[in-house]
Write an enzyme that holds these catalytic residues in place. Structure first.
Site, PDB file in Angstrom:
ATOM      1  N   ASP A  31      13.348 -18.377  62.239  1.00 58.01           N
ATOM      2  CA  ASP A  31      12.920 -19.781  62.175  1.00 58.01           C
ATOM      3  C   ASP A  31      12.978 -20.353  63.579  1.00 58.01           C
ATOM      4  O   ASP A  31      13.854 -19.982  64.366  1.00 58.01           O
ATOM      5  CB  ASP A  31      13.865 -20.560  61.231  1.00 58.01           C
ATOM      6  CG  ASP A  31      13.262 -21.867  60.722  1.00 58.01           C
ATOM      7  OD1 ASP A  31      12.931 -22.733  61.553  1.00 58.01           O
ATOM      8  OD2 ASP A  31      13.121 -22.013  59.498  1.00 58.01           O
ATOM      9  N   SER A  34      11.830 -25.983  64.092  1.00 55.48           N
ATOM     10  CA  SER A  34      10.969 -27.128  64.414  1.00 55.48           C
ATOM     11  C   SER A  34      11.087 -28.207  63.337  1.00 55.48           C
ATOM     12  O   SER A  34      11.185 -29.390  63.668  1.00 55.48           O
ATOM     13  CB  SER A  34       9.505 -26.685  64.575  1.00 55.48           C
ATOM     14  OG  SER A  34       9.082 -25.942  63.453  1.00 55.48           O
ATOM     15  N   ALA A  74       7.770 -19.669  56.564  1.00 58.16           N
ATOM     16  CA  ALA A  74       7.610 -20.520  57.753  1.00 58.16           C
ATOM     17  C   ALA A  74       6.157 -20.952  57.900  1.00 58.16           C
ATOM     18  O   ALA A  74       5.241 -20.152  57.711  1.00 58.16           O
ATOM     19  CB  ALA A  74       8.047 -19.771  59.010  1.00 58.16           C
ATOM     20  N   TYR A 143      -4.939 -27.278  57.011  1.00 62.01           N
ATOM     21  CA  TYR A 143      -3.755 -26.609  56.450  1.00 62.01           C
ATOM     22  C   TYR A 143      -4.151 -25.678  55.304  1.00 62.01           C
ATOM     23  O   TYR A 143      -3.727 -24.515  55.251  1.00 62.01           O
ATOM     24  CB  TYR A 143      -2.767 -27.676  55.968  1.00 62.01           C
ATOM     25  CG  TYR A 143      -1.649 -27.176  55.085  1.00 62.01           C
ATOM     26  CD1 TYR A 143      -0.579 -26.456  55.618  1.00 62.01           C
ATOM     27  CD2 TYR A 143      -1.654 -27.431  53.719  1.00 62.01           C
ATOM     28  CE1 TYR A 143       0.454 -26.006  54.804  1.00 62.01           C
ATOM     29  CE2 TYR A 143      -0.623 -26.989  52.896  1.00 62.01           C
ATOM     30  CZ  TYR A 143       0.425 -26.276  53.436  1.00 62.01           C
ATOM     31  OH  TYR A 143       1.449 -25.826  52.627  1.00 62.01           O
ATOM     32  N   ASN A 172       3.402 -29.026  44.140  1.00 62.45           N
ATOM     33  CA  ASN A 172       4.224 -29.899  44.995  1.00 62.45           C
ATOM     34  C   ASN A 172       5.694 -29.644  44.703  1.00 62.45           C
ATOM     35  O   ASN A 172       6.154 -29.957  43.600  1.00 62.45           O
ATOM     36  CB  ASN A 172       3.905 -31.364  44.708  1.00 62.45           C
ATOM     37  CG  ASN A 172       2.706 -31.813  45.481  1.00 62.45           C
ATOM     38  OD1 ASN A 172       1.609 -31.277  45.291  1.00 62.45           O
ATOM     39  ND2 ASN A 172       2.890 -32.758  46.376  1.00 62.45           N
ATOM     40  N   ILE A 202       3.722 -47.320  46.876  1.00 60.95           N
ATOM     41  CA  ILE A 202       2.858 -46.357  46.189  1.00 60.95           C
ATOM     42  C   ILE A 202       1.477 -46.430  46.813  1.00 60.95           C
ATOM     43  O   ILE A 202       0.776 -47.450  46.703  1.00 60.95           O
ATOM     44  CB  ILE A 202       2.806 -46.678  44.671  1.00 60.95           C
ATOM     45  CG1 ILE A 202       4.195 -46.439  44.077  1.00 60.95           C
ATOM     46  CG2 ILE A 202       1.753 -45.825  43.974  1.00 60.95           C
ATOM     47  CD1 ILE A 202       4.416 -47.052  42.736  1.00 60.95           C
ATOM     48  N   ARG A 215      -0.208 -35.437  40.802  1.00 60.37           N
ATOM     49  CA  ARG A 215       0.279 -34.174  41.347  1.00 60.37           C
ATOM     50  C   ARG A 215       1.038 -33.388  40.276  1.00 60.37           C
ATOM     51  O   ARG A 215       1.438 -33.934  39.250  1.00 60.37           O
ATOM     52  CB  ARG A 215       1.251 -34.424  42.512  1.00 60.37           C
ATOM     53  CG  ARG A 215       0.634 -35.078  43.727  1.00 60.37           C
ATOM     54  CD  ARG A 215      -0.219 -34.108  44.528  1.00 60.37           C
ATOM     55  NE  ARG A 215      -0.795 -34.738  45.693  1.00 60.37           N
ATOM     56  CZ  ARG A 215      -1.998 -35.317  45.735  1.00 60.37           C
ATOM     57  NH1 ARG A 215      -2.759 -35.337  44.666  1.00 60.37           N
ATOM     58  NH2 ARG A 215      -2.444 -35.864  46.851  1.00 60.37           N
TER      59      ARG A 215
HETATM   60  N1  LIG Z   1       6.961 -28.305  50.001  1.00 57.45           N
HETATM   61  C1  LIG Z   1       5.874 -28.104  49.285  1.00 57.45           C
HETATM   62  O1  LIG Z   1       5.551 -28.898  48.391  1.00 57.45           O
HETATM   63  C2  LIG Z   1       5.000 -26.914  49.534  1.00 57.45           C
HETATM   64  C3  LIG Z   1       3.847 -26.750  48.741  1.00 57.45           C
HETATM   65  C4  LIG Z   1       3.035 -25.651  48.950  1.00 57.45           C
HETATM   66  C5  LIG Z   1       3.375 -24.717  49.917  1.00 57.45           C
HETATM   67  N2  LIG Z   1       4.473 -24.907  50.693  1.00 57.45           N
HETATM   68  C6  LIG Z   1       4.791 -23.892  51.693  1.00 57.45           C
HETATM   69  O2  LIG Z   1       6.131 -23.487  51.526  1.00 57.45           O
HETATM   70  C7  LIG Z   1       6.673 -23.104  52.780  1.00 57.45           C
HETATM   71  C8  LIG Z   1       7.977 -23.839  53.036  1.00 57.45           C
HETATM   72  O3  LIG Z   1       7.711 -25.234  53.134  1.00 57.45           O
HETATM   73  P1  LIG Z   1       8.850 -26.352  53.121  1.00 57.45           P
HETATM   74  O4  LIG Z   1       8.374 -27.443  52.256  1.00 57.45           O
HETATM   75  O5  LIG Z   1      10.158 -25.717  52.865  1.00 57.45           O
HETATM   76  O6  LIG Z   1       8.750 -26.895  54.615  1.00 57.45           O
HETATM   77  P2  LIG Z   1       9.857 -26.907  55.782  1.00 57.45           P
HETATM   78  O7  LIG Z   1       9.200 -27.610  56.925  1.00 57.45           O
HETATM   79  O8  LIG Z   1      11.155 -27.415  55.291  1.00 57.45           O
HETATM   80  O9  LIG Z   1      10.006 -25.374  56.117  1.00 57.45           O
HETATM   81  C9  LIG Z   1       9.191 -24.703  57.052  1.00 57.45           C
HETATM   82  C10 LIG Z   1      10.095 -23.901  57.952  1.00 57.45           C
HETATM   83  O10 LIG Z   1       9.279 -23.155  58.873  1.00 57.45           O
HETATM   84  C11 LIG Z   1       9.832 -23.289  60.172  1.00 57.45           C
HETATM   85  N3  LIG Z   1       8.738 -23.147  61.142  1.00 57.45           N
HETATM   86  C12 LIG Z   1       7.712 -24.001  61.348  1.00 57.45           C
HETATM   87  N4  LIG Z   1       6.934 -23.562  62.355  1.00 57.45           N
HETATM   88  C13 LIG Z   1       7.487 -22.389  62.777  1.00 57.45           C
HETATM   89  C14 LIG Z   1       7.153 -21.470  63.805  1.00 57.45           C
HETATM   90  N5  LIG Z   1       6.105 -21.667  64.607  1.00 57.45           N
HETATM   91  N6  LIG Z   1       7.933 -20.386  63.971  1.00 57.45           N
HETATM   92  C15 LIG Z   1       9.029 -20.185  63.180  1.00 57.45           C
HETATM   93  N7  LIG Z   1       9.388 -21.029  62.203  1.00 57.45           N
HETATM   94  C16 LIG Z   1       8.632 -22.115  62.013  1.00 57.45           C
HETATM   95  C17 LIG Z   1      10.450 -24.670  60.205  1.00 57.45           C
HETATM   96  O11 LIG Z   1      11.425 -24.829  61.214  1.00 57.45           O
HETATM   97  C18 LIG Z   1      11.024 -24.779  58.803  1.00 57.45           C
HETATM   98  O12 LIG Z   1      12.340 -24.288  58.741  1.00 57.45           O
HETATM   99  C19 LIG Z   1       5.593 -23.390  53.810  1.00 57.45           C
HETATM  100  O13 LIG Z   1       4.880 -22.202  54.074  1.00 57.45           O
HETATM  101  C20 LIG Z   1       4.702 -24.389  53.110  1.00 57.45           C
HETATM  102  O14 LIG Z   1       3.388 -24.366  53.617  1.00 57.45           O
HETATM  103  C21 LIG Z   1       5.295 -25.986  50.528  1.00 57.45           C
END
Ligand SMILES: NC(=O)c1ccc[n+]([C@@H]2O[C@H](COP(=O)([O-])OP(=O)(O)OC[C@H]3O[C@@H](n4cnc5c(N)ncnc54)[C@H](O)[C@@H]3O)[C@@H](O)[C@H]2O)c1
Length: 307
Positions: A31, A34, A74, A143, A172, A202, A215
């Protein structure tokens, strides 16, 4: 098994790490912190502070840890950031993922579990439908494009290099540890603001004053269950991680106000540019009955209260 979790300091990734450790796997985290947080990391799990865009760094972690499975959580996760900075989004989500996949091939990783998006990949899901897995994706944000691109690259890497993969398209996701300071994650944002006595708003689905976007909200523990099954190789291919239940932003506000026992009359805001009006997914039956929203929001509210 040895499992490398990218994004393991983040909201979902850190819960996946907890689930994997509890299931007896040997886990390491990659990680760049960020958006992830040090306090989400565990002492009994090796941590590598590496940016996915750093090809040598990513390959170095794979070379030293020699994982059998990579759980790729990530990402640049914000739709709004991706709209403002599509190149940054692609550098992290597409090119960074390719560094990881190339490293997986080079270092004999058997399988990648990829956190994709069911919430964004189909574009608008018109009422009363639930998005079906065989629908053609229609991404409406950079995205969603970057997530779809990685799904397609995984097909290519399976075909060309025999790298196994499972794609989990999350709805979500909400729950403890979600960042309340981002532009997304309405449950965390509302919970934090309500506890501080700050107003909540909202944003409209179409017209200011309506009950907000529709959602499909899934509790993070259900996302962990799906990830554990995917890491174990019990499910393959592309699957939804969802509830199939449609919920409006106002329902979230009402339920959280009740769960936290606070007084608040939510304000109303205009539609936010780029927001999908409706996104609901057909849930995957093999993942069992997901936790209901009221129960999940209660657990989330308790966690935010205890912070
Ligand atoms: N939260 C949601 O509702 C949701 C929905 C669909 C998909 N996702 C996917 O689930 C995954 C986790 O999302 P989350 O909600 O926990 O978000 P989050 O931001 O809490 O987690 C993302 C993690 O990736 C790390 N990261 C970001 N850029 C990076 C890089 N360049 N190199 C290394 N690490 C990096 C961040 O530091 C963070 O710890 C993601 O891939 C996201 O796209 C999330």
């Amino acid at each position: 098994m040895r499992v490398l979790v990218t994004g393991g300091a983040g909201f979902i990734g850190s819960h996946v790490v907890d689930g994997l450790v509890a299931a007896g796997h040997q886990v390491a985290v990659l990680d760049d912190l960020s958006t992830g947080r040090r306090e989400n990391l565990r002492d009994d799990v090796a941590f590598h502070e590496v940016d996915l865009r750093d090809r040598a760094g990513v390959h170095g972690v794979l070379a030293s840890f020699q994982p059998e499975v990579v759980s790729h959580q990530a990402a640049q996760t914000s739709v709004a950031v991706s709209a403002r900075e599509p190149v940054l989004d692609a550098e992290i989500n597409v090119v960074g993922s390719l560094h990881l996949l190339d490293g997986c091939v080079e270092h004999g990783v058997k399988r990648v579990v990829f956190a994709s998006t069911g919430g964004a990949i189909y574009g608008e899901v018109k009422a009363p439908a639930r998005a079906q897995l065989d629908w053609v994706p229609k991404p409406l944000s950079p995205y969603a494009c970057s997530k779809l691109a990685v799904e397609r690259y995984l097909d290519v890497y399976r075909h060309e290099h025999g790298l196994g993969s499972t794609v989990l398209r999350y709805a979500n996701v909400y729950g403890p540890r979600q960042d309340p300071h981002g532009e997304a994650g309405v449950v965390a944002i509302f919970a934090e603001r309500l506890l501080k006595g700050e107003p909540i708003r909202i944003n409209a689905m179409r017209e200011e004053g309506d009950d907000g976007c529709v959602r499909d909200y899934v509790f993070v523990d259900d996302v962990v269950k799906a990830n554990l099954a995917a890491v174990a190789g019990e499910v393959q291919g592309t699957l939804h991680v969802a509830t199939g239940v449609e919920t409006r932003t106002k329902d979230i506000a009402d339920a959280l106000i009740a769960a936290l026992g606070v007084e608040c009359t939510p304000g109303r805001g205009p539609r936010r540019a780029g927001d999908l009006e409706r996104s609901v997914l057909e849930p995957e039956a093999r993942f069992g009955t997901p936790l209901g929203l009221d129960e999940g929001l209660k657990k989330t509210a308790e966690w935010f209260r205890g912070r």
